[in-house]
Design a protein around this motif. Structure first.
Motif, PDB file in Angstrom:
ATOM      1  N   SER A 113       0.833  -1.207   0.000  1.00 52.08           N
ATOM      2  CA  SER A 113       0.000   0.000   0.000  1.00 52.08           C
ATOM      3  C   SER A 113       0.868   1.258   0.000  1.00 52.08           C
ATOM      4  CB  SER A 113      -0.888   0.057   1.246  1.00 52.08           C
ATOM      5  OG  SER A 113      -1.814  -0.979   1.249  1.00 52.08           O
ATOM      6  N   LEU A 114       0.320   2.322  -0.530  1.00 50.30           N
ATOM      7  CA  LEU A 114       0.957   3.633  -0.493  1.00 50.30           C
ATOM      8  C   LEU A 114      -0.064   4.616   0.049  1.00 50.30           C
ATOM      9  CD1 LEU A 114       3.245   5.625  -1.245  1.00 50.30           C
ATOM     10  CD2 LEU A 114       2.129   5.846  -3.482  1.00 50.30           C
ATOM     11  N   LEU A 118      -0.561   8.661   0.973  1.00 56.64           N
ATOM     12  CA  LEU A 118      -0.024  10.012   0.831  1.00 56.64           C
ATOM     13  C   LEU A 118      -0.801  10.950   1.749  1.00 56.64           C
ATOM     14  CD1 LEU A 118       0.254  10.141  -3.057  1.00 56.64           C
ATOM     15  CD2 LEU A 118       2.060   9.623  -1.416  1.00 56.64           C
ATOM     16  N   ARG A 121       7.962  -1.006   7.850  1.00 55.69           N
ATOM     17  CA  ARG A 121       7.308   0.098   7.160  1.00 55.69           C
ATOM     18  C   ARG A 121       8.395   1.035   6.677  1.00 55.69           C
ATOM     19  NH1 ARG A 121       3.987   3.799  10.873  1.00 55.69           N
ATOM     20  NH2 ARG A 121       6.010   4.678  11.270  1.00 55.69           N
ATOM     21  N   THR A 122       8.244   1.526   5.467  1.00 58.36           N
ATOM     22  CA  THR A 122       9.172   2.498   4.917  1.00 58.36           C
ATOM     23  C   THR A 122       8.454   3.828   4.802  1.00 58.36           C
ATOM     24  OG1 THR A 122      10.282   0.771   3.642  1.00 58.36           O
ATOM     25  CG2 THR A 122      10.649   3.041   2.950  1.00 58.36           C
ATOM     26  N   SER A 123       9.086   4.873   5.304  1.00 61.25           N
ATOM     27  CA  SER A 123       8.497   6.212   5.275  1.00 61.25           C
ATOM     28  C   SER A 123       9.384   7.120   4.429  1.00 61.25           C
ATOM     29  CB  SER A 123       8.394   6.756   6.701  1.00 61.25           C
ATOM     30  OG  SER A 123       7.896   8.053   6.689  1.00 61.25           O
TER      31      SER A 123
END
Length: 66
Positions: A22-23, A25, A51-53
């Motif tokens: 998922s992305l 914004l 999780r990558t932020s």
């Protein structure tokens, strides 16, 4: 899980599951106590994996009339 909160105590108004791949914004035009209409939010997890932020920041306004 991404949660929209009604106060800084974290009272949840709505919640969305952000699954693998998922992305999400989030709009964030103002900081330092400036009222800008952004909803309060919280991000939980992930329960497994990582999780990558990524953050993009603008340094000012551009003249778009050119």
């Amino acid at each position: 899980m991404l949660r929209q909160c009604s106060d800084r105590a974290g009272t949840t108004v709505r919640a969305w599951e952000a699954g693998t791949g998922s992305l999400v914004l989030l709009r964030g035009p103002g900081l330092a106590g400036v009222e800008d209409g952004r909803p309060l939010h919280a991000v939980d997890g992930p329960r497994e994996g990582r999780r990558t932020s990524v953050t993009f920041r603008a340094t000012g306004t551009r003249d778009l009339s050119v």
